[in-house]
Design a protein around this motif. Structure first.
Motif, mmCIF file in Angstrom:
data_model
loop_
_atom_site.group_PDB
_atom_site.id
_atom_site.type_symbol
_atom_site.label_atom_id
_atom_site.label_comp_id
_atom_site.label_asym_id
_atom_site.label_seq_id
_atom_site.Cartn_x
_atom_site.Cartn_y
_atom_site.Cartn_z
ATOM 1 N N ALA A 1 0.828 -1.213 0.000
ATOM 2 C CA ALA A 1 0.000 0.000 0.000
ATOM 3 C C ALA A 1 0.860 1.259 0.000
ATOM 4 N N ASN A 2 1.950 1.256 0.748
ATOM 5 C CA ASN A 2 2.825 2.419 0.803
ATOM 6 C C ASN A 2 3.538 2.562 -0.534
ATOM 7 N N GLY A 3 3.107 3.525 -1.340
ATOM 8 C CA GLY A 3 3.678 3.728 -2.665
ATOM 9 C C GLY A 3 2.885 3.059 -3.770
ATOM 10 N N ASP A 4 1.754 2.441 -3.416
ATOM 11 C CA ASP A 4 0.886 1.790 -4.403
ATOM 12 C C ASP A 4 1.668 0.826 -5.300
ATOM 13 N N VAL A 5 2.473 -0.023 -4.710
ATOM 14 C CA VAL A 5 3.336 -0.916 -5.485
ATOM 15 C C VAL A 5 2.618 -2.229 -5.787
ATOM 16 N N VAL A 6 2.502 -2.537 -7.075
ATOM 17 C CA VAL A 6 2.000 -3.829 -7.549
ATOM 18 C C VAL A 6 3.161 -4.468 -8.296
ATOM 19 N N LYS A 7 3.619 -5.603 -7.791
ATOM 20 C CA LYS A 7 4.737 -6.319 -8.425
ATOM 21 C C LYS A 7 4.231 -7.703 -8.823
ATOM 22 N N ILE A 8 4.487 -8.086 -10.073
ATOM 23 C CA ILE A 8 4.122 -9.417 -10.541
ATOM 24 C C ILE A 8 5.370 -10.152 -11.008
ATOM 25 N N CYS A 9 5.352 -11.465 -10.837
ATOM 26 C CA CYS A 9 6.485 -12.288 -11.267
ATOM 27 C C CYS A 9 5.974 -13.540 -11.972
ATOM 28 N N ASP A 10 6.674 -13.914 -13.025
ATOM 29 C CA ASP A 10 6.452 -15.176 -13.719
ATOM 30 C C ASP A 10 7.341 -16.188 -13.004
ATOM 31 N N ILE A 11 6.741 -17.197 -12.390
ATOM 32 C CA ILE A 11 7.523 -18.102 -11.542
ATOM 33 C C ILE A 11 7.590 -19.535 -12.071
ATOM 34 N N GLU A 12 7.259 -19.707 -13.355
ATOM 35 C CA GLU A 12 7.332 -21.053 -13.923
ATOM 36 C C GLU A 12 7.613 -20.977 -15.422
ATOM 37 N N ALA A 13 8.487 -21.848 -15.884
ATOM 38 C CA ALA A 13 8.795 -21.926 -17.317
ATOM 39 C C ALA A 13 7.715 -22.768 -17.990
ATOM 40 N N ASP A 14 6.581 -22.125 -18.292
ATOM 41 C CA ASP A 14 5.430 -22.863 -18.811
ATOM 42 C C ASP A 14 4.875 -22.284 -20.116
ATOM 43 N N GLY A 15 5.535 -21.273 -20.673
ATOM 44 C CA GLY A 15 5.063 -20.664 -21.907
ATOM 45 C C GLY A 15 3.960 -19.630 -21.710
ATOM 46 N N TRP A 16 3.573 -19.377 -20.468
ATOM 47 C CA TRP A 16 2.557 -18.378 -20.147
ATOM 48 C C TRP A 16 3.248 -17.175 -19.501
ATOM 49 N N ALA A 17 2.715 -15.995 -19.737
ATOM 50 C CA ALA A 17 3.174 -14.789 -19.051
ATOM 51 C C ALA A 17 2.249 -14.543 -17.853
ATOM 52 N N THR A 18 2.682 -13.710 -16.938
ATOM 53 C CA THR A 18 1.863 -13.315 -15.790
ATOM 54 C C THR A 18 1.328 -11.919 -16.055
ATOM 55 N N SER A 19 0.035 -11.719 -15.819
ATOM 56 C CA SER A 19 -0.570 -10.412 -16.065
ATOM 57 C C SER A 19 -1.350 -9.947 -14.850
ATOM 58 N N ALA A 20 -1.489 -8.642 -14.731
ATOM 59 C CA ALA A 20 -2.291 -8.058 -13.647
ATOM 60 C C ALA A 20 -3.162 -6.960 -14.225
ATOM 61 N N GLN A 21 -4.394 -6.930 -13.765
ATOM 62 C CA GLN A 21 -5.309 -5.845 -14.071
ATOM 63 C C GLN A 21 -5.643 -5.214 -12.721
ATOM 64 N N GLY B 1 11.132 -16.388 -13.837
ATOM 65 C CA GLY B 1 12.000 -15.601 -12.974
ATOM 66 C C GLY B 1 11.928 -14.102 -13.227
ATOM 67 N N SER B 2 11.205 -13.690 -14.255
ATOM 68 C CA SER B 2 11.083 -12.260 -14.565
ATOM 69 C C SER B 2 10.003 -11.615 -13.702
ATOM 70 N N CYS B 3 10.247 -10.363 -13.314
ATOM 71 C CA CYS B 3 9.282 -9.603 -12.527
ATOM 72 C C CYS B 3 9.137 -8.212 -13.131
ATOM 73 N N ALA B 4 8.006 -7.587 -12.867
ATOM 74 C CA ALA B 4 7.760 -6.200 -13.272
ATOM 75 C C ALA B 4 6.921 -5.563 -12.180
ATOM 76 N N ASP B 5 7.071 -4.258 -12.023
ATOM 77 C CA ASP B 5 6.228 -3.581 -11.041
ATOM 78 C C ASP B 5 5.775 -2.229 -11.548
ATOM 79 N N ARG B 6 4.740 -1.750 -10.911
ATOM 80 C CA ARG B 6 4.216 -0.419 -11.155
ATOM 81 C C ARG B 6 4.024 0.221 -9.788
ATOM 82 N N LYS B 7 4.333 1.524 -9.705
ATOM 83 C CA LYS B 7 4.222 2.206 -8.420
ATOM 84 C C LYS B 7 3.823 3.658 -8.618
#
Length: 137
Positions: free
Chosen positions: A49-69, A91-97
């Motif tokens: 909540a502090n900084g409105d941080v949403v972080k997502i990570c792809d944690i499996e080599a399965d051919g799918w990406a991780t998405s957040a709405q 192992g890739s991650c991305a965040d928005r803040k």
């Protein structure tokens, strides 16, 4: 003299260890997290909540990406769409803040709804979604 040198070395080593923990701790802190609801979860979201941080990570080599709405929940209970993003590659991650600008600076005193999914074909297929509502402000 040797005792003084040894005590100085021990003191410096202890200070280095304490400093490394102090620097590492904030990066590891988040308010809540959850994973996609497939049998062997392929994605995870972390909310702070502090900084409105949403972080997502792809944690499996399965051919799918991780998405957040990300939505804010208005006082009348309806959801207002804020933004979406994704990351792919095990192992890739991305965040928005909030510090990134207006779109990512979520309204204060509202709940935030985050829909976490696995994604195929550039938003054409979202599956294994798990959602959560978290406190904001």
């Amino acid at each position: 003299m040797a005792l003084k040198k040894m005590l100085t070395t021990v003191g410096m080593s202890a200070a280095a260890v304490v400093t490394s923990f102090a620097v590492a701790s904030p990066a590891l802190a988040y308010d809540t997290s959850w994973k996609t609801d497939d049998g062997d979860p392929g994605g995870v979201v972390y909310w702070t909540a502090n900084g409105d941080v949403v972080k997502i990570c792809d944690i499996e080599a399965d051919g799918w990406a991780t998405s957040a709405q990300v939505f804010s929940v208005r006082p009348d209970g309806l959801r207002a769409f804020e933004y979406q993003f994704y990351v792919g590659g095990n192992g890739s991650c991305a965040d928005r803040k909030a510090s990134e600008g207006a779109t990512f600076n979520l309204p204060e005193d509202r709940k935030v709804f985050i829909n976490l999914c696995l994604m195929k074909d550039d938003w054409a297929r979202l599956d294994y979604c798990d959602s959560g509502t978290v406190a904001q402000g």
